[in-house]
Design an enzyme around this catalytic site. Sequence first.
Site, PDB file in Angstrom:
ATOM      1  N   TYR A   5       0.834  -1.206   0.000  1.00  0.00           N
ATOM      2  CA  TYR A   5       0.000   0.000   0.000  1.00  0.00           C
ATOM      3  C   TYR A   5       0.863   1.249   0.000  1.00  0.00           C
ATOM      4  O   TYR A   5       2.033   1.220   0.394  1.00  0.00           O
ATOM      5  CB  TYR A   5      -0.947   0.017   1.210  1.00  0.00           C
ATOM      6  CG  TYR A   5      -0.272   0.179   2.561  1.00  0.00           C
ATOM      7  CD1 TYR A   5      -0.005   1.440   3.081  1.00  0.00           C
ATOM      8  CD2 TYR A   5       0.081  -0.927   3.326  1.00  0.00           C
ATOM      9  CE1 TYR A   5       0.607   1.594   4.324  1.00  0.00           C
ATOM     10  CE2 TYR A   5       0.683  -0.784   4.563  1.00  0.00           C
ATOM     11  CZ  TYR A   5       0.946   0.478   5.064  1.00  0.00           C
ATOM     12  OH  TYR A   5       1.556   0.624   6.283  1.00  0.00           O
ATOM     13  N   CYS A   6       0.270   2.351  -0.447  1.00  0.00           N
ATOM     14  CA  CYS A   6       0.880   3.672  -0.324  1.00  0.00           C
ATOM     15  C   CYS A   6      -0.109   4.542   0.447  1.00  0.00           C
ATOM     16  O   CYS A   6      -0.925   4.028   1.217  1.00  0.00           O
ATOM     17  CB  CYS A   6       1.234   4.253  -1.690  1.00  0.00           C
ATOM     18  SG  CYS A   6      -0.186   4.540  -2.791  1.00  0.00           S
ATOM     19  N   PHE A   7      -0.041   5.857   0.281  1.00  0.00           N
ATOM     20  CA  PHE A   7      -0.877   6.702   1.121  1.00  0.00           C
ATOM     21  C   PHE A   7      -2.365   6.562   0.796  1.00  0.00           C
ATOM     22  O   PHE A   7      -3.193   6.333   1.678  1.00  0.00           O
ATOM     23  CB  PHE A   7      -0.463   8.172   1.006  1.00  0.00           C
ATOM     24  CG  PHE A   7      -1.231   9.076   1.939  1.00  0.00           C
ATOM     25  CD1 PHE A   7      -1.060   8.994   3.305  1.00  0.00           C
ATOM     26  CD2 PHE A   7      -2.160   9.988   1.439  1.00  0.00           C
ATOM     27  CE1 PHE A   7      -1.779   9.800   4.176  1.00  0.00           C
ATOM     28  CE2 PHE A   7      -2.883  10.795   2.301  1.00  0.00           C
ATOM     29  CZ  PHE A   7      -2.690  10.709   3.670  1.00  0.00           C
TER      30      PHE A   7
ATOM     31  N   TYR B  57      -3.108   3.619   2.986  1.00  0.00           N
ATOM     32  CA  TYR B  57      -2.958   3.962   4.401  1.00  0.00           C
ATOM     33  C   TYR B  57      -4.125   4.804   4.898  1.00  0.00           C
ATOM     34  O   TYR B  57      -4.650   4.560   5.991  1.00  0.00           O
ATOM     35  CB  TYR B  57      -1.644   4.731   4.599  1.00  0.00           C
ATOM     36  CG  TYR B  57      -1.521   5.392   5.950  1.00  0.00           C
ATOM     37  CD1 TYR B  57      -1.058   4.683   7.058  1.00  0.00           C
ATOM     38  CD2 TYR B  57      -1.884   6.725   6.130  1.00  0.00           C
ATOM     39  CE1 TYR B  57      -0.958   5.288   8.304  1.00  0.00           C
ATOM     40  CE2 TYR B  57      -1.787   7.333   7.373  1.00  0.00           C
ATOM     41  CZ  TYR B  57      -1.323   6.618   8.453  1.00  0.00           C
ATOM     42  OH  TYR B  57      -1.234   7.217   9.680  1.00  0.00           O
TER      43      TYR B  57
END
EC number: 2.9.1.3
Length: 366
Positions: A94-96, A124
């Site tokens: 995952y990223c932001f 996130y």
Amino acid sequence: MRDNTRHYRELFLGDVKMMDVRAPVEFGKGAFPHTVNLPLMNDAERQKVGTCYKQNGQQAAIALGHELVCGKLKAARIEAWANFARANPDGYLYCFRGGLRSQITQQWLKTEAGIDYPRVVGGYKAMRGFLYDTTRAAVEECQFVLVGGLTGTGKTEVIARLSNSLDLEGHANHRGSAFGRRATPQPAQIDFENRLAIDILKKRHVGMEQFVLEDEGRIVGSCSVPLELYQGMQQYPLVWLDDSFEQRVERILKDYVVDLCADHLQVVGEEGGFDAFATYLRKSLSGIVKRLGGERYQRLAAIMDAALEEQRRSGAVDLHRGWIEGLLGEYYDPMYAFQRQSKDSRIEFRGTQDEVVEYLRARAQR
């Protein structure tokens, strides 16, 4: 390839391993248990791309990102991702927000390493929102009861003996007092909130709807209890823990001298561990000098210094009882007596540790 997921509940209930491709500075501000930070861009690269995005738009920013992360650097990062994916075949990345960074990571893993690896949709931000809602929903829907008592009565021990407790001090890695700092650092505020929410989620998943908390202030070391929960704690019923003055002194001696010295020796090492422990004790006492008053502080500090010197010389800890007795009798007990006046009407039971544990276990079955 396994599908990308929005099933945040299952991720946290299953302690699923996840790869966080955000920059280290983002990871440091807050992340989740069982995650590893393997960033697409480091902090400096992310800052350059962000500035480019603001000034020249998305396509220019993407082009700059590819320019910054290329060649051997790109290969090294893909290798790290591939190693994680092979070691954690049921995990996710995952990223932001679940957008470009995680999609690029997926694409590079596929084209360069031949690995299809799913991402968390929403990233996130969505998972963080889910955990925030988990705590808020529990405050609205569940019952809570607090364990109160004078310093040293063993409230933390009661919490540890109950399956339906939420250990705020444990999640904050702090004992919640002026002397409460541990040898290892506290988590970031967001990490503390995330750990608490996951604890709530897992307990509610197995049917618990009544929780026991220690009667804490808003701040546990450097961590703040979530506002909705803290506001509720001003009204929840109380169970009061009683113990003798002598037993309380012995418990504090073990927790704040014997065990904490051992922790410092383990973390810092034999050479500097005792010095770090002694510095910690002296600093903790000086931190409440204004509330103690100058004369009382000087007297207790002298007793502490003598106790530390004897402990360093012989290993004996008996002299520490002197400042512990003074701190309890002259500072903590009067302070608790004053605070308790506003709480008396909420106390529904009081007793020894065994009696309180038995009462709270029975209460949970109602």
